[in-house]
Design a protein around this motif. Structure first.
Motif, PDB file in Angstrom:
ATOM      1  N   PRO A 112       0.847  -1.313  -0.098  1.00  0.00           N
ATOM      2  CA  PRO A 112       0.410  -0.365   0.199  1.00  0.00           C
ATOM      3  C   PRO A 112       1.012   1.811  -0.153  1.00  0.00           C
ATOM      4  O   PRO A 112       0.112   2.643  -0.833  1.00  0.00           O
ATOM      5  CB  PRO A 112      -0.512   0.024   1.578  1.00  0.00           C
ATOM      6  N   GLU A 113       2.146   1.273   0.714  1.00  0.00           N
ATOM      7  CA  GLU A 113       2.851   2.453   0.677  1.00  0.00           C
ATOM      8  C   GLU A 113       3.949   2.356  -0.873  1.00  0.00           C
ATOM      9  O   GLU A 113       4.576   3.628  -0.423  1.00  0.00           O
ATOM     10  CB  GLU A 113       3.569   2.371   1.995  1.00  0.00           C
ATOM     11  N   LEU A 114       4.090   1.324  -1.406  1.00  0.00           N
ATOM     12  CA  LEU A 114       4.925   1.370  -2.564  1.00  0.00           C
ATOM     13  C   LEU A 114       4.826   2.077  -3.859  1.00  0.00           C
ATOM     14  O   LEU A 114       5.500   3.454  -4.120  1.00  0.00           O
ATOM     15  CB  LEU A 114       5.051   0.275  -3.437  1.00  0.00           C
ATOM     16  N   PRO A 115       3.745   3.022  -3.462  1.00  0.00           N
ATOM     17  CA  PRO A 115       3.260   4.353  -4.548  1.00  0.00           C
ATOM     18  C   PRO A 115       4.157   5.229  -4.347  1.00  0.00           C
ATOM     19  O   PRO A 115       4.856   6.189  -5.108  1.00  0.00           O
ATOM     20  CB  PRO A 115       2.558   4.614  -4.643  1.00  0.00           C
ATOM     21  N   LYS A 116       4.206   5.254  -2.564  1.00  0.00           N
ATOM     22  CA  LYS A 116       5.077   7.019  -2.304  1.00  0.00           C
ATOM     23  C   LYS A 116       5.891   6.928  -1.752  1.00  0.00           C
ATOM     24  O   LYS A 116       7.010   7.893  -2.077  1.00  0.00           O
ATOM     25  CB  LYS A 116       3.948   7.130  -0.905  1.00  0.00           C
ATOM     26  N   PHE A 117       6.969   5.746  -1.387  1.00  0.00           N
ATOM     27  CA  PHE A 117       8.200   5.061  -1.237  1.00  0.00           C
ATOM     28  C   PHE A 117       8.951   5.821  -2.938  1.00  0.00           C
ATOM     29  O   PHE A 117      10.269   6.064  -2.713  1.00  0.00           O
ATOM     30  CB  PHE A 117       8.148   3.695  -0.899  1.00  0.00           C
ATOM     31  N   LEU A 118       7.927   5.041  -4.073  1.00  0.00           N
ATOM     32  CA  LEU A 118       9.445   5.338  -4.895  1.00  0.00           C
ATOM     33  C   LEU A 118       8.446   6.316  -5.656  1.00  0.00           C
ATOM     34  O   LEU A 118       9.428   6.721  -6.820  1.00  0.00           O
ATOM     35  CB  LEU A 118       8.519   3.723  -5.660  1.00  0.00           C
ATOM     36  N   ASN A 119       7.412   6.988  -5.911  1.00  0.00           N
ATOM     37  CA  ASN A 119       7.749   8.083  -6.081  1.00  0.00           C
ATOM     38  C   ASN A 119       6.397   7.872  -7.506  1.00  0.00           C
ATOM     39  O   ASN A 119       6.689   8.143  -8.729  1.00  0.00           O
ATOM     40  CB  ASN A 119       8.594   9.340  -6.220  1.00  0.00           C
ATOM     41  N   ALA A 120       5.476   6.917  -7.466  1.00  0.00           N
ATOM     42  CA  ALA A 120       4.851   6.014  -9.020  1.00  0.00           C
ATOM     43  C   ALA A 120       3.703   6.268  -8.797  1.00  0.00           C
ATOM     44  O   ALA A 120       3.082   5.974  -7.441  1.00  0.00           O
ATOM     45  CB  ALA A 120       5.567   4.505  -8.576  1.00  0.00           C
ATOM     46  N   THR A 121       2.514   5.912  -9.455  1.00  0.00           N
ATOM     47  CA  THR A 121       1.627   5.413  -9.258  1.00  0.00           C
ATOM     48  C   THR A 121       1.297   3.657  -8.813  1.00  0.00           C
ATOM     49  O   THR A 121       2.172   2.772  -8.941  1.00  0.00           O
ATOM     50  CB  THR A 121       0.389   5.572 -11.392  1.00  0.00           C
ATOM     51  N   PRO A 122       0.032   3.940  -8.531  1.00  0.00           N
ATOM     52  CA  PRO A 122      -0.717   2.720  -7.506  1.00  0.00           C
ATOM     53  C   PRO A 122       0.195   1.875  -8.832  1.00  0.00           C
ATOM     54  O   PRO A 122       0.242   0.245  -8.323  1.00  0.00           O
ATOM     55  CB  PRO A 122      -1.967   3.084  -6.595  1.00  0.00           C
ATOM     56  N   SER A 123      -0.396   1.773 -10.266  1.00  0.00           N
ATOM     57  CA  SER A 123      -0.614   0.306 -11.334  1.00  0.00           C
ATOM     58  C   SER A 123       0.750  -0.016 -11.445  1.00  0.00           C
ATOM     59  O   SER A 123       0.596  -0.517 -12.036  1.00  0.00           O
ATOM     60  CB  SER A 123      -1.292   1.010 -12.204  1.00  0.00           C
ATOM     61  N   ASN A 124       1.707   1.432 -11.556  1.00  0.00           N
ATOM     62  CA  ASN A 124       2.664   0.944 -11.399  1.00  0.00           C
ATOM     63  C   ASN A 124       3.987   0.406 -10.701  1.00  0.00           C
ATOM     64  O   ASN A 124       4.709  -0.739 -11.022  1.00  0.00           O
ATOM     65  CB  ASN A 124       3.999   2.098 -12.290  1.00  0.00           C
TER      66      ASN A 124
END
Length: 496
Positions: free
Chosen positions: A44-56
């Motif tokens: 759930p936090e990966l988009p924030k950690f990686l500065n990416a969209t949830p789908s990516n």
């Protein structure tokens, strides 16, 4: 290919200490299987950690799945050609490298690169089983391979609460530093404890076959894993399915014509190998259905009437015992295989899994009920996963052990991928409104569990087509004789 192509490695080492070899290879298997659940707590936090969209960002999960599917059969064939221990060590080094890349990443691209490298280590378990066939005494083989096979489930079950604890209390990069450290330890102990197998096939590597299988598998698994997000009737998904069919059919024709194929399809078509692999797909489907349903039930809010409102850490702790039960079943699986044959063991495991799903359908209201149902399913998987390598190794020459075991592992992975797709469709269609959110309904969970039970019963039915009882143990310590060494003997066994 036949056993006549196998050649001993000059200067073979002395017989190894069996207990140490088994422990080290099981540790390596558990370390690699941890990669299945390593990123789940932080998804759930990966988009924030990686500065990416949830789908990516979700590609951090998908990339590992695709890499593992491609690497497993390729590494198996390379192990047969150049040494199983050597390729196992290379696989572990890829795990360490991928973990370090992820630990140093702060954006999507290096994270995906690291996860691909981690996925390339997936062949460690089938390679470890194949090493055991070549270096262990025959009397130790059944129990050792059952334990090694169970390590797939053990690592996944224990990895989730461990990863959740780390993610809750430390920076997320620590997850990957820990996996790198475990991988490095595995490299060291394998180097100093596990001897190289004496059995090699030699020959040339089938680059065209490897490329064709990679394209076909990636197209198939990408369509299956992303169909729910992209739309099952979207041009992209339909196109991927079409590419998979065309490429895999063409690949099969090429493999039948080439002198040194990546996968010997004639060996794969033998009744014992074919129906073991088909049963593995069904059982892999069944096992993963539980992994999709029970965590959601435990984490859904209590206010909806059937959720249990647990955190991810608590959920992981509740489901962790199933992994321990799976490993505890290894000696019982081996004993039953020695007494009645691995066919009976696999059928027994499938029935236990089906019974566990039956329990889960009616027992889902309390934590202890879910724990009991998951442990019953884990016990069945422990029996079944312990029998599969024995069935495979009892039907292929020693020179093809790694490739055959790797293909069997791939079949289980394909089953889990289809389970994820089917469960996703069911749970997306059977929903309830809960405030502003739409949640899977209790009936939807029960339908998925019923499908899981049906898949286990299908595995049981497929096992009925396996040949009658043959001894589970094969010749240990690098012998080149195998139960399937003679083509005529195989034909007679298949008719039996």
């Amino acid at each position: 290919m036949s056993d006549t192509l196998a050649r001993p490695v000059p200067g073979g080492s002395a017989p190894p200490r069996s207990n140490a070899v088994v422990a080290v290879l099981a540790f390596a298997g558990i370390t690699v299987s941890l990669m299945q659940t390593l990123v789940i707590p932080i998804v759930p936090e990966l988009p924030k950690f990686l500065n990416a969209t949830p789908s990516n960002a979700i590609w951090a999960v998908t990339a590992t799945l695709l890499a593992a599917a491609v690497a497993t059969p390729v590494a198996g064939r390379l192990g047969d050609m150049y040494g199983k221990r050597r390729i196992l060590l290379i696989s572990l080094c890829l795990l360490v490298t991928g973990s370090v890349v992820c630990a140093l990443s702060g954006s999507l691209v290096p994270m995906l690169a690291g996860r691909v490298l981690q996925g390339l280590s997936a062949a460690v378990v089938p390679l470890g089983i194949s090493v055991m066939r070549d270096v262990l005494p025959a009397e130790r083989l059944a129990g050792a391979t059952a334990l090694m096979s169970a390590s797939l489930g053990v690592g996944g079950a224990l990895g989730l609460p461990s990863a959740a604890f780390v993610a809750d209390n430390f920076d997320w990069h620590v997850l990957f530093w820990i996996s790198a450290a475990l991988g490095a330890v595995a490299v060291l102990v394998v180097t100093f404890v596990v001897p190289e197998s004496k059995v090699r096939t030699g020959g040339r590597f089938d680059l065209v076959g490897a490329a064709g299988l990679a394209v076909g598998l990636v197209s198939l698994l990408l369509a299956v894993s992303k169909g729910g997000d992209w739309g099952w009737t979207s041009p992209t998904v339909l196109g991927l399915f079409a590419v998979a069919v065309v490429v895999l059919v063409g690949w099969g024709g090429f493999e039948l014509r080439t002198a040194e194929p990546l996968v010997d399809l004639r060996t794969t078509a033998r009744r014992q190998v074919l129906f073991t692999n088909l049963a593995s797909i069904a059982l892999g489907f069944s096992m993963f259905a539980m992994s999709l349903v029970l965590p959601q039930l435990l984490q859904l809010p209590e206010a909806n009437g059937y959720g249990l409102g647990k955190s991810m850490l608590v959920m992981g702790l509740i489901l962790a015992p199933q992994g321990l039960v799976m490993m505890a079943m290894a000696p019982f699986s081996a004993a039953l295989s020695r007494a009645k044959g691995p066919k009976v063991t696999l059928m027994t495991g499938a029935l236990i899994v089906a019974a566990g799903y039956g329990l889960s359908i009616v027992l889902m209201a309390e934590v202890w009920q879910i724990m009991i149902a998951s442990c019953v399913i884990g016990a069945g998987v422990g029996f079944a996963y312990g029998a599969m390598p024995a069935l495979i190794m009892g039907a292929v020459p020693a020179s093809e052990t790694a490739a055959a075991n790797s293909l069997n592992t791939l079949m289980r992975s394909i089953g889990t991928s289809f389970a994820s797709a089917v469960a996703g469709v069911v749970l997306a269609q059977m929903t309830i409104e809960f405030g502003p959110a739409t949640l899977p309904s209790q009936s939807g969970f029960r339908v998925v569990m019923a499908i899981g039970a049906g898949a286990a019963l299908l595995s049981f039915a497929l096992c009925a087509f396996l040949p009658r009882h043959r001894p589970a143990a094969v010749t240990g310590q690098g012998a080149t004789a195998a139960p399937a060494a003679s083509g005529e003997a195989l034909l007679q066994a298949d008719r039996g």
